[in-house]
Design a protein around this motif. Sequence first.
Motif, mmCIF file in Angstrom:
data_model
loop_
_atom_site.group_PDB
_atom_site.id
_atom_site.type_symbol
_atom_site.label_atom_id
_atom_site.label_comp_id
_atom_site.label_asym_id
_atom_site.label_seq_id
_atom_site.Cartn_x
_atom_site.Cartn_y
_atom_site.Cartn_z
ATOM 1 N N GLN A 189 82.642 47.392 36.618
ATOM 2 C CA GLN A 189 81.596 46.462 37.032
ATOM 3 C C GLN A 189 81.040 45.649 35.865
ATOM 4 N N SER A 200 84.743 38.040 35.869
ATOM 5 C CA SER A 200 85.627 37.455 36.874
ATOM 6 C C SER A 200 86.313 36.229 36.279
ATOM 7 N N ILE A 208 77.854 37.252 38.719
ATOM 8 C CA ILE A 208 79.074 37.513 39.466
ATOM 9 C C ILE A 208 78.893 37.079 40.912
ATOM 10 N N LYS A 209 79.977 36.616 41.543
ATOM 11 C CA LYS A 209 79.910 36.150 42.926
ATOM 12 C C LYS A 209 81.036 36.770 43.745
ATOM 13 N N PHE A 210 80.755 36.941 45.037
ATOM 14 C CA PHE A 210 81.788 37.375 45.970
ATOM 15 C C PHE A 210 82.694 36.197 46.310
ATOM 16 N N LYS A 211 83.958 36.509 46.596
ATOM 17 C CA LYS A 211 84.894 35.529 47.114
ATOM 18 C C LYS A 211 85.698 36.178 48.236
ATOM 19 N N GLU A 244 85.824 40.071 47.799
ATOM 20 C CA GLU A 244 86.371 40.644 46.580
ATOM 21 C C GLU A 244 85.634 40.123 45.353
ATOM 22 N N ILE A 245 85.812 40.840 44.249
ATOM 23 C CA ILE A 245 85.366 40.371 42.935
ATOM 24 C C ILE A 245 86.489 40.682 41.949
ATOM 25 N N ALA A 261 88.479 40.849 38.608
ATOM 26 C CA ALA A 261 87.924 40.937 37.252
ATOM 27 C C ALA A 261 89.015 41.278 36.256
ATOM 28 N N LEU A 309 74.796 37.326 44.677
ATOM 29 C CA LEU A 309 75.866 37.885 45.494
ATOM 30 C C LEU A 309 75.620 37.638 46.982
ATOM 31 N N SER A 327 76.486 34.042 47.753
ATOM 32 C CA SER A 327 77.929 33.806 47.736
ATOM 33 C C SER A 327 78.603 34.433 48.946
#
Length: 456
Positions: free
Chosen positions: A82, A86, A105-108, A130-131, A133, A258, A261
Amino acid sequence: MKTIKLLTLVFSFLIVVSCNEENKKEVYSKKETLVENYQYPSDSTTINKWIANNNFNAMYKHSWYIWKHLTTPVANDKLRYQTWSSPAQILEKMNHPEKNMVSGIKFKKPNQFSHAKIKQTNFDDTDIVEIVAYNEAAEKYAVDNKIFYISTLKKFQKGEYSQVPEFPDEAITIKPVYKVLTQDKLSKEGVYTMAAWHGPEYKNSGYPEKEWKSCIHVNTKENKSNPNGRLDYNCNDKNEDNTYYLNDFIHFKIDQTLADSYNSENTITNDNQKAQAGDIALLVGMHVGTKEIKRWVWQTFWWSPMPLTPSIPSSDDIASSKNGIGLSKAASHYAMDIAYSMVIPAQPYIGGKNEGEIVVGFNPYLESGFGTNVFNTKMSYVENSGTKIATNLGATSNCMSCHMAAAVHTNGKPSNGYDSPDYIGDRYLSYKDSIFKNRLMLDFAWSIQSNIDSLK
């Protein structure tokens, strides 16, 4: 399908390739001791000896130690994975090196859903995000090589067959996938009912979550745990055995970035369905690639209600091999599948044959819903003793085969994914395979293809 089932349980691997990877320069990061007498990365010679000697227990333990490496707390209650950046954050650092901080950080949505040209809502029970990384070594490689810039990739594409520089052997890339427990998903008692994997069914249309008809119930209020329970095959018969708790999952509370996103990626406009800061994200799966051998070491993890006796594509042998690793209670609730080769026996880098036994490696929460329409059917097969075994399903795919196909035509259109190959099920691929002709191979990293900056 008997052959597939047998191979999924056995995971026999044999690599017959030269071991010249150990000559790579180790300039990115120092080897890090995970536990006493264990280091990451292991050298390629060691790993290839495990494979050549059919030392399955060593391979399984190696991948479980990698899981321990990723899931160990390191700072501010964050797990090691964590703390990694990304691709979007790495791009921001590349484009704005003068900034002291980068965006959160952002979700996609998983890129593989769009690459497969299917709608996520067609096959899952909630909006998975997902994230992706990179660890520090992979990030340094990306920055040093400007790997996300189209201008750089154009320079790498030379002649009929070309490749980007290889990642360093310390590199790790991951794709964690989460279910976000928005308030509308919870009962009045704070219980979330979710689909849980019980094993594959081999359907041409794929086997999406909405067809599993097997659930568990997550009690978000009580401070308990259920280390090895049962499934609810009615999805409405909650009891002590099929009730689990947040302690049984790797999870965290999301922040506003988050939440925003998540809502944006899933086009959620109804206020009652929107994610909010403080909602819980449950880790349900993670693909992990480690550049310890030329074609990477591949392992994938997913949450299991019965981690001591997990369903295919994992096995009891894989589960028992984590004994003594020292995983946390939450991390030990995940099942694992590995892919150290594409076929058995493994073939050389160039000039091999697509023959032998298939090696299955997939994640139920990512590939199980992929049907025959997702794959290049003409190429998705393995010849075995004169029989052609079709592998054009998510449940017969292989991490290594899939990721080796990561390639782009740098003069292609961004809207068409730079003319990347279609997904391929389990099979042997040569570095001189026809699908790579006039394309640039991305060293198994689909994350490069999905994060190209077309303006740089």
